[in-house]
Design a protein around this motif. Structure first.
Motif, PDB file in Angstrom:
ATOM      1  N   MET A   1     -24.443 -11.585  -5.810  1.00  0.00           N
ATOM      2  CA  MET A   1     -23.291 -10.842  -5.309  1.00  0.00           C
ATOM      3  C   MET A   1     -22.020 -11.656  -5.562  1.00  0.00           C
ATOM      4  O   MET A   1     -21.948 -12.818  -5.230  1.00  0.00           O
ATOM      5  N   VAL A   2     -21.039 -11.036  -6.162  1.00  0.00           N
ATOM      6  CA  VAL A   2     -19.757 -11.695  -6.400  1.00  0.00           C
ATOM      7  C   VAL A   2     -18.675 -10.843  -5.752  1.00  0.00           C
ATOM      8  O   VAL A   2     -18.309  -9.793  -6.260  1.00  0.00           O
ATOM      9  N   ILE A   3     -18.165 -11.293  -4.618  1.00  0.00           N
ATOM     10  CA  ILE A   3     -17.194 -10.501  -3.878  1.00  0.00           C
ATOM     11  C   ILE A   3     -15.917 -10.328  -4.688  1.00  0.00           C
ATOM     12  O   ILE A   3     -15.259  -9.283  -4.609  1.00  0.00           O
ATOM     13  N   SER A   4     -15.560 -11.327  -5.486  1.00  0.00           N
ATOM     14  CA  SER A   4     -14.344 -11.214  -6.286  1.00  0.00           C
ATOM     15  C   SER A   4     -14.403 -10.014  -7.223  1.00  0.00           C
ATOM     16  O   SER A   4     -13.378  -9.380  -7.502  1.00  0.00           O
ATOM     17  N   ARG A   5     -15.613  -9.671  -7.703  1.00  0.00           N
ATOM     18  CA  ARG A   5     -15.741  -8.505  -8.569  1.00  0.00           C
ATOM     19  C   ARG A   5     -15.443  -7.225  -7.798  1.00  0.00           C
ATOM     20  O   ARG A   5     -14.752  -6.326  -8.286  1.00  0.00           O
ATOM     21  N   TYR A   6     -15.939  -7.150  -6.568  1.00  0.00           N
ATOM     22  CA  TYR A   6     -15.663  -5.982  -5.733  1.00  0.00           C
ATOM     23  C   TYR A   6     -14.175  -5.860  -5.445  1.00  0.00           C
ATOM     24  O   TYR A   6     -13.620  -4.750  -5.446  1.00  0.00           O
ATOM     25  N   LEU A   7     -13.521  -6.966  -5.189  1.00  0.00           N
ATOM     26  CA  LEU A   7     -12.095  -6.925  -4.884  1.00  0.00           C
ATOM     27  C   LEU A   7     -11.287  -6.444  -6.081  1.00  0.00           C
ATOM     28  O   LEU A   7     -10.302  -5.709  -5.927  1.00  0.00           O
ATOM     29  N   HIS A   8     -11.690  -6.832  -7.268  1.00  0.00           N
ATOM     30  CA  HIS A   8     -11.010  -6.330  -8.468  1.00  0.00           C
ATOM     31  C   HIS A   8     -11.183  -4.816  -8.576  1.00  0.00           C
ATOM     32  O   HIS A   8     -10.227  -4.084  -8.886  1.00  0.00           O
ATOM     33  N   GLU A   9     -12.386  -4.341  -8.307  1.00  0.00           N
ATOM     34  CA  GLU A   9     -12.635  -2.900  -8.362  1.00  0.00           C
ATOM     35  C   GLU A   9     -11.832  -2.171  -7.289  1.00  0.00           C
ATOM     36  O   GLU A   9     -11.268  -1.097  -7.544  1.00  0.00           O
ATOM     37  N   TYR A  10     -11.775  -2.747  -6.089  1.00  0.00           N
ATOM     38  CA  TYR A  10     -10.991  -2.141  -5.011  1.00  0.00           C
ATOM     39  C   TYR A  10      -9.519  -2.033  -5.404  1.00  0.00           C
ATOM     40  O   TYR A  10      -8.863  -1.016  -5.150  1.00  0.00           O
ATOM     41  N   ALA A  11      -8.984  -3.091  -6.007  1.00  0.00           N
ATOM     42  CA  ALA A  11      -7.574  -3.088  -6.397  1.00  0.00           C
ATOM     43  C   ALA A  11      -7.304  -2.022  -7.455  1.00  0.00           C
ATOM     44  O   ALA A  11      -6.298  -1.306  -7.392  1.00  0.00           O
ATOM     45  N   THR A  12      -8.194  -1.914  -8.415  1.00  0.00           N
ATOM     46  CA  THR A  12      -8.029  -0.922  -9.471  1.00  0.00           C
ATOM     47  C   THR A  12      -8.075   0.491  -8.899  1.00  0.00           C
ATOM     48  O   THR A  12      -7.262   1.358  -9.255  1.00  0.00           O
ATOM     49  N   ARG A  13      -9.011   0.730  -7.988  1.00  0.00           N
ATOM     50  CA  ARG A  13      -9.113   2.051  -7.370  1.00  0.00           C
ATOM     51  C   ARG A  13      -7.900   2.347  -6.502  1.00  0.00           C
ATOM     52  O   ARG A  13      -7.409   3.480  -6.488  1.00  0.00           O
ATOM     53  N   ALA A  14      -7.415   1.348  -5.787  1.00  0.00           N
ATOM     54  CA  ALA A  14      -6.246   1.552  -4.928  1.00  0.00           C
ATOM     55  C   ALA A  14      -5.046   1.980  -5.753  1.00  0.00           C
ATOM     56  O   ALA A  14      -4.318   2.915  -5.392  1.00  0.00           O
ATOM     57  N   ALA A  15      -4.834   1.321  -6.886  1.00  0.00           N
ATOM     58  CA  ALA A  15      -3.705   1.673  -7.747  1.00  0.00           C
ATOM     59  C   ALA A  15      -3.847   3.100  -8.258  1.00  0.00           C
ATOM     60  O   ALA A  15      -2.868   3.860  -8.301  1.00  0.00           O
ATOM     61  N   GLY A  16      -5.056   3.480  -8.620  1.00  0.00           N
ATOM     62  CA  GLY A  16      -5.274   4.826  -9.125  1.00  0.00           C
ATOM     63  C   GLY A  16      -5.088   5.902  -8.068  1.00  0.00           C
ATOM     64  O   GLY A  16      -4.590   6.997  -8.346  1.00  0.00           O
ATOM     65  N   LEU A  17      -5.467   5.584  -6.838  1.00  0.00           N
ATOM     66  CA  LEU A  17      -5.383   6.562  -5.756  1.00  0.00           C
ATOM     67  C   LEU A  17      -3.987   6.693  -5.171  1.00  0.00           C
ATOM     68  O   LEU A  17      -3.588   7.779  -4.732  1.00  0.00           O
ATOM     69  N   LEU A  18      -3.233   5.597  -5.156  1.00  0.00           N
ATOM     70  CA  LEU A  18      -1.974   5.582  -4.418  1.00  0.00           C
ATOM     71  C   LEU A  18      -0.751   5.971  -5.235  1.00  0.00           C
ATOM     72  O   LEU A  18       0.333   6.105  -4.682  1.00  0.00           O
ATOM     73  N   GLY A  19      -0.887   6.152  -6.550  1.00  0.00           N
ATOM     74  CA  GLY A  19       0.254   6.633  -7.318  1.00  0.00           C
ATOM     75  C   GLY A  19       0.326   6.062  -8.711  1.00  0.00           C
ATOM     76  O   GLY A  19      -0.140   4.947  -8.968  1.00  0.00           O
ATOM     77  N   ASP A  20       0.928   6.833  -9.624  1.00  0.00           N
ATOM     78  CA  ASP A  20       1.035   6.403 -11.014  1.00  0.00           C
ATOM     79  C   ASP A  20       1.958   5.199 -11.183  1.00  0.00           C
ATOM     80  O   ASP A  20       1.834   4.454 -12.153  1.00  0.00           O
ATOM     81  N   ASP A  21       2.905   5.041 -10.256  1.00  0.00           N
ATOM     82  CA  ASP A  21       3.874   3.953 -10.382  1.00  0.00           C
ATOM     83  C   ASP A  21       3.520   2.761  -9.507  1.00  0.00           C
ATOM     84  O   ASP A  21       4.360   1.916  -9.213  1.00  0.00           O
ATOM     85  N   VAL A  22       2.263   2.678  -9.092  1.00  0.00           N
ATOM     86  CA  VAL A  22       1.826   1.610  -8.184  1.00  0.00           C
ATOM     87  C   VAL A  22       0.822   0.698  -8.882  1.00  0.00           C
ATOM     88  O   VAL A  22      -0.100   1.169  -9.547  1.00  0.00           O
ATOM     89  N   GLU A  23       1.022  -0.603  -8.747  1.00  0.00           N
ATOM     90  CA  GLU A  23       0.046  -1.601  -9.175  1.00  0.00           C
ATOM     91  C   GLU A  23      -0.404  -2.372  -7.935  1.00  0.00           C
ATOM     92  O   GLU A  23       0.385  -2.556  -7.005  1.00  0.00           O
ATOM     93  N   ALA A  24      -1.649  -2.775  -7.916  1.00  0.00           N
ATOM     94  CA  ALA A  24      -2.219  -3.325  -6.682  1.00  0.00           C
ATOM     95  C   ALA A  24      -2.922  -4.654  -6.915  1.00  0.00           C
ATOM     96  O   ALA A  24      -3.487  -4.903  -7.979  1.00  0.00           O
ATOM     97  N   SER A  25      -2.882  -5.485  -5.880  1.00  0.00           N
ATOM     98  CA  SER A  25      -3.628  -6.739  -5.847  1.00  0.00           C
ATOM     99  C   SER A  25      -4.212  -6.917  -4.453  1.00  0.00           C
ATOM    100  O   SER A  25      -3.708  -6.338  -3.483  1.00  0.00           O
ATOM    101  N   ILE A  26      -5.246  -7.717  -4.388  1.00  0.00           N
ATOM    102  CA  ILE A  26      -5.851  -8.041  -3.099  1.00  0.00           C
ATOM    103  C   ILE A  26      -5.910  -9.558  -2.970  1.00  0.00           C
ATOM    104  O   ILE A  26      -6.331 -10.260  -3.894  1.00  0.00           O
ATOM    105  N   THR A  27      -5.452 -10.045  -1.828  1.00  0.00           N
ATOM    106  CA  THR A  27      -5.454 -11.472  -1.540  1.00  0.00           C
ATOM    107  C   THR A  27      -6.308 -11.732  -0.313  1.00  0.00           C
ATOM    108  O   THR A  27      -6.350 -10.912   0.600  1.00  0.00           O
ATOM    109  N   MET A  28      -6.989 -12.854  -0.307  1.00  0.00           N
ATOM    110  CA  MET A  28      -7.776 -13.272   0.850  1.00  0.00           C
ATOM    111  C   MET A  28      -7.171 -14.537   1.439  1.00  0.00           C
ATOM    112  O   MET A  28      -6.696 -15.407   0.709  1.00  0.00           O
ATOM    113  N   ARG A  29      -7.180 -14.624   2.750  1.00  0.00           N
ATOM    114  CA  ARG A  29      -6.741 -15.854   3.426  1.00  0.00           C
ATOM    115  C   ARG A  29      -7.834 -16.245   4.394  1.00  0.00           C
ATOM    116  O   ARG A  29      -8.210 -15.454   5.271  1.00  0.00           O
ATOM    117  N   GLN A  30      -8.364 -17.433   4.222  1.00  0.00           N
ATOM    118  CA  GLN A  30      -9.454 -17.887   5.068  1.00  0.00           C
ATOM    119  C   GLN A  30      -9.202 -19.323   5.499  1.00  0.00           C
ATOM    120  O   GLN A  30      -9.010 -20.204   4.674  1.00  0.00           O
TER     121      GLN A  30
END
Length: 218
Positions: A1-30
């Motif tokens: 399991m590689v969580i970083s891969r899931y986060l990349h997929e989440y970011a890509t889906r978020a950009a696609g769902l939230l608008g054509d003019d939106v780019e997305a990133s996900i950051t973790m703080r631990q």
């Protein structure tokens, strides 16, 4: 399991769902250490890299304060110079940081960037907030599976402090696209800030990112 891969997929889906003019990133703080998780585009990734390395920016503040942070004009906001400079370079004019708690000590933020000068709509903020919470739930679930795997394999109990630190340094290099010296400094600073040993922070990083290799050196 590689969580970083899931986060990349989440970011890509978020950009696609939230608008054509939106780019997305996900950051973790631990435990005081900021790591890039995934991005829908290289442009957004470079902004998050600048933020992670400076440990200062809208998503860091959003995760620290547990509040949504709206940046209506990147150019007019001088609170985080490294992030601002990179965001302007990439052509972004506004940003939005939406934090969500994963577990005690681990928080994620969905960071939205746009080149449109129009103000962020309230429905966009609500949708982004919901998606950030969904991301946090997904990460939490993956960590629970990781807990089971770790318990079954006694994976980290037998790992020496040196090995854990070296692998964590490699993970930070891969995630934040930084030098070895910068990665070691980030790890050391996080351990000092939390009042724990570097091995404790290292194991947390390895578990949350599920990255076991030594990483590349510069």
């Amino acid at each position: 399991m590689v969580i970083s891969r899931y986060l990349h997929e989440y970011a890509t889906r978020a950009a696609g769902l939230l608008g054509d003019d939106v780019e997305a990133s996900i950051t973790m703080r631990q435990h005081g250490l900021t790591l890039r998780g995934g991005s829908s585009t290289p442009d957004a990734a470079r902004c998050d890299q600048a933020e992670a390395m400076a440990d200062a920016g809208p998503c860091v503040e959003a995760m620290t304060t547990a509040t949504i942070l709206v940046v209506p004009s990147v150019e007019d906001d001088d609170r985080w110079l490294a992030w601002r400079e990179q965001s302007i370079k990439e052509g972004f004019v506004k940003a939005l940081a939406l934090p969500a708690r994963v577990t005690p000590g681990i928080v994620v933020a969905l960071n939205l960037y746009s080149r449109s000068p129009a103000a962020w709509e309230e429905k966009m903020v609500r949708a982004g907030d919901s998606y950030a919470r969904l991301i946090a739930s997904g990460v939490r679930l993956q960590l629970e599976f990781s807990d089971l795997e770790d318990a079954a394999a006694s994976l980290y109990q037998a790992m020496s402090g040196t090995v854990a630190v070296e692998r964590a340094v490699g993970a930070i290099i891969q995630t934040n696209d930084c030098t070895e010296a910068q990665a070691r400094d980030l790890l050391r600073t996080a351990a000092e800030d939390q009042g724990v040993g570097e091995r404790t922070i290292a194991v947390t990083i390895l578990r949350s990112l599920a990255v076991g290799g030594p990483g590349r050196r510069r």
